[in-house]
Design a protein around this motif. Structure first.
Motif, mmCIF file in Angstrom:
data_model
loop_
_atom_site.group_PDB
_atom_site.id
_atom_site.type_symbol
_atom_site.label_atom_id
_atom_site.label_comp_id
_atom_site.label_asym_id
_atom_site.label_seq_id
_atom_site.Cartn_x
_atom_site.Cartn_y
_atom_site.Cartn_z
ATOM 1 N N GLY A 107 17.031 10.712 -1.374
ATOM 2 C CA GLY A 107 15.596 10.602 -1.141
ATOM 3 C C GLY A 107 14.909 9.497 -1.899
ATOM 4 O O GLY A 107 13.681 9.409 -1.877
ATOM 5 N N ARG A 108 15.693 8.630 -2.572
ATOM 6 C CA ARG A 108 15.064 7.569 -3.354
ATOM 7 C C ARG A 108 15.207 6.181 -2.736
ATOM 8 O O ARG A 108 14.596 5.223 -3.197
ATOM 9 C CB ARG A 108 15.650 7.555 -4.773
ATOM 10 N N ARG B 151 7.345 7.933 0.234
ATOM 11 C CA ARG B 151 6.066 7.980 -0.482
ATOM 12 C C ARG B 151 5.968 9.167 -1.431
ATOM 13 O O ARG B 151 5.048 9.202 -2.267
ATOM 14 C CB ARG B 151 4.903 8.016 0.514
ATOM 15 N N ILE B 152 6.868 10.119 -1.302
ATOM 16 C CA ILE B 152 6.895 11.271 -2.197
ATOM 17 C C ILE B 152 8.246 11.282 -2.911
ATOM 18 O O ILE B 152 9.281 11.465 -2.266
ATOM 19 C CB ILE B 152 6.699 12.594 -1.434
ATOM 20 N N PRO B 153 8.273 11.081 -4.223
ATOM 21 C CA PRO B 153 9.553 11.094 -4.933
ATOM 22 C C PRO B 153 10.239 12.443 -4.781
ATOM 23 O O PRO B 153 9.587 13.489 -4.766
ATOM 24 C CB PRO B 153 9.152 10.838 -6.390
ATOM 25 N N PRO B 154 11.570 12.454 -4.669
ATOM 26 C CA PRO B 154 12.285 13.723 -4.562
ATOM 27 C C PRO B 154 12.297 14.452 -5.900
ATOM 28 O O PRO B 154 11.914 13.891 -6.934
ATOM 29 C CB PRO B 154 13.698 13.287 -4.170
ATOM 30 N N ALA B 155 12.727 15.694 -5.876
ATOM 31 C CA ALA B 155 12.874 16.453 -7.117
ATOM 32 C C ALA B 155 13.840 15.736 -8.053
ATOM 33 O O ALA B 155 14.758 15.027 -7.599
ATOM 34 C CB ALA B 155 13.381 17.860 -6.807
ATOM 35 N N PRO C 280 0.800 -1.233 0.000
ATOM 36 C CA PRO C 280 0.000 0.000 0.000
ATOM 37 C C PRO C 280 0.831 1.280 0.000
ATOM 38 O O PRO C 280 0.353 2.323 -0.450
ATOM 39 C CB PRO C 280 -0.822 -0.134 1.290
ATOM 40 N N ALA C 281 2.075 1.204 0.465
ATOM 41 C CA ALA C 281 2.914 2.402 0.497
ATOM 42 C C ALA C 281 3.289 2.897 -0.883
ATOM 43 O O ALA C 281 3.751 4.029 -1.032
ATOM 44 C CB ALA C 281 4.181 2.127 1.309
ATOM 45 N N THR C 282 3.082 2.077 -1.917
ATOM 46 C CA THR C 282 3.431 2.510 -3.276
ATOM 47 C C THR C 282 2.273 3.200 -3.992
ATOM 48 O O THR C 282 2.458 3.731 -5.093
ATOM 49 C CB THR C 282 3.888 1.315 -4.128
ATOM 50 N N ILE C 283 1.085 3.195 -3.403
ATOM 51 C CA ILE C 283 -0.085 3.720 -4.113
ATOM 52 C C ILE C 283 0.030 5.223 -4.339
ATOM 53 O O ILE C 283 -0.276 5.742 -5.429
ATOM 54 C CB ILE C 283 -1.381 3.387 -3.343
ATOM 55 N N ILE C 284 0.479 5.956 -3.334
ATOM 56 C CA ILE C 284 0.584 7.416 -3.500
ATOM 57 C C ILE C 284 1.577 7.785 -4.591
ATOM 58 O O ILE C 284 1.231 8.520 -5.526
ATOM 59 C CB ILE C 284 0.927 8.091 -2.160
ATOM 60 N N PRO C 285 2.830 7.295 -4.543
ATOM 61 C CA PRO C 285 3.789 7.763 -5.557
ATOM 62 C C PRO C 285 3.565 7.193 -6.947
ATOM 63 O O PRO C 285 3.767 7.900 -7.939
ATOM 64 C CB PRO C 285 5.145 7.321 -4.994
ATOM 65 N N THR C 286 3.153 5.917 -7.051
ATOM 66 C CA THR C 286 3.138 5.289 -8.369
ATOM 67 C C THR C 286 1.759 5.228 -9.016
ATOM 68 O O THR C 286 1.657 4.920 -10.200
ATOM 69 C CB THR C 286 3.695 3.853 -8.288
ATOM 70 N N VAL C 287 0.701 5.523 -8.263
ATOM 71 C CA VAL C 287 -0.645 5.505 -8.836
ATOM 72 C C VAL C 287 -1.268 6.899 -8.765
ATOM 73 O O VAL C 287 -1.513 7.533 -9.801
ATOM 74 C CB VAL C 287 -1.546 4.488 -8.108
ATOM 75 N N LEU C 288 -1.503 7.408 -7.575
ATOM 76 C CA LEU C 288 -2.245 8.660 -7.428
ATOM 77 C C LEU C 288 -1.428 9.863 -7.893
ATOM 78 O O LEU C 288 -1.880 10.657 -8.721
ATOM 79 C CB LEU C 288 -2.680 8.828 -5.975
ATOM 80 N N ARG C 289 -0.247 9.999 -7.354
ATOM 81 C CA ARG C 289 0.580 11.146 -7.736
ATOM 82 C C ARG C 289 0.979 11.063 -9.208
ATOM 83 O O ARG C 289 1.024 12.086 -9.900
ATOM 84 C CB ARG C 289 1.813 11.196 -6.841
#
Length: 339
Positions: free
Chosen positions: A284-285, A274-278, A79-88
């Motif tokens: 941050g990766r 959960r938030i990819p870096p710039a 579930p921790a991948t849903i924000i960065p790889t699906v929603l965001r």
């Protein structure tokens, strides 16, 4: 019959709501209303439902162009991948436009160990995506999920759909309060866990030791490499950000191979990983990658020590016997998050 349409909430940021359904007719009607409202508004739509649900939706979705489909058992295995790889990712692919996702992230039959991670994910959506032009509707089976799971859905969704009318969730809790409730101590590693110090000179030996545990437990070749990469990232993070000597441990448990790195230092950002870096950032990766490669990841901070535990599922035929009497999770029941 449920005929949910678009969320009539003011503002251009996140609209995060939950819809409780009772039977297949409710389910189809809920998805139909959400999808058609999005198409009417010219919004890209993503439908994320378990594979066994797709036959119910084929007649609705096949004639529609521009509606994407995904399986949460794949894109949301952790579930921790849903924000960065699906929603965001969906938001970033359509800059300047509102997008919408209808998903069933917690379904009856999902691996029970994932339950608290699903609850944490829903809470973090409200932190990570508050200002994004995203409408996210989450579906919950009221007839088959335990009452505690439905209560947690009310705690993590600002709005609820019942029938055709949304209402504010009386049970909604601030995201950090939900996360604090979930932040319980991890069970200790078993006494026979392989244990090694974390140091730059010993990373190769650490990778070899971890691979040996995984292979002996029956983890497949590519997944062994995933674990090797994960422990390298965790060890590197401990060496870079920790404030003292760290320790790595690896063991096989009922149904999974577990690897953790623990050492002094405090990881105080709940959205770390959960938030990819710039794009230009050189850091941050690491934790983001660990989440991608693992089935579940536990992060705990206590008494100035951070522990990160990566967990990879074993093939069903390779699951070792439990060390003690099976608890509710091992018997196949979803356990509500601790109160």
């Amino acid at each position: 019959m449920i005929r949910a349409t678009g969320s009539p909430f003011p503002g251009g940021g996140l609209r995060h709501d939950a819809l409780f359904y009772d039977h297949d007719g409710d389910y189809v009607d809920a998805v139909r209303g959400f999808v058609l409202a999005g198409r009417s508004a010219g919004e890209p739509v993503l439908v994320v439902v378990p594979g066994h649900r797709l036959p119910l939706l084929r007649a609705l979705l096949d004639p529609l162009d521009g509606v994407e489909l995904a399986d949460p058992a794949v894109v949301g295995r952790n579930p921790a991948t849903i924000i960065p790889t699906v929603l965001r990712d969906l938001v970033r692919r359509f800059p300047g436009r509102r997008v919408r996702v209808v998903g069933e992230w917690l379904w009856p039959g999902r691996r029970p160990a994932a339950y608290p991670h699903c609850v944490a994910h829903e809470a973090m959506v409200n932190l990570a995506l508050a200002d994004e032009p995203l409408t996210a509707r989450c579906l919950f089976d009221r007839s088959r999920l335990p009452a505690g799971a439905l209560a947690d859905a009310e705690h993590t969704h600002p709005w609820l759909w019942r029938g055709r009318v949304p209402r504010p969730s009386a049970g909604y809790r601030p995201p950090r309060a939900v996360l604090a409730r979930l932040d319980r101590p991890l069970p200790p590693p078993p006494g026979d866990a392989v244990t090694l110090p974390v140091d730059a000179a010993g990373l190769a030996a650490l990778r070899t030791a971890v691979a040996a545990v995984a292979q002996a437990a029956g983890l497949g070749g590519e997944r062994v490499e995933d674990l090797r990469i994960s422990v390298t990232e965790l060890a590197s993070n401990a060496l870079t950000h920790g404030t003292g000597p760290a320790t790595a441990r690896c063991w096989a448990a009922a149904g999974e191979v577990v690897c953790e790195v623990s050492g002094p230092g405090e990881l105080d950002d709940p959205l770390a990983g959960r938030i990819p870096p710039a794009v230009a950032s050189v850091r941050g990766r690491g934790l983001l990658l660990v989440h991608r490669l693992s089935d579940l990841v536990d992060v705990r901070v206590a008494d100035g020590v951070t522990t990160v535990r990566a967990r990879l599922e074993l093939p069903a035929s390779q699951v070792p016997a439990p060390r003690s009497a099976p608890d509710a999770a091992e018997r196949g029941f979803i356990r509500p998050a601790p109160r």
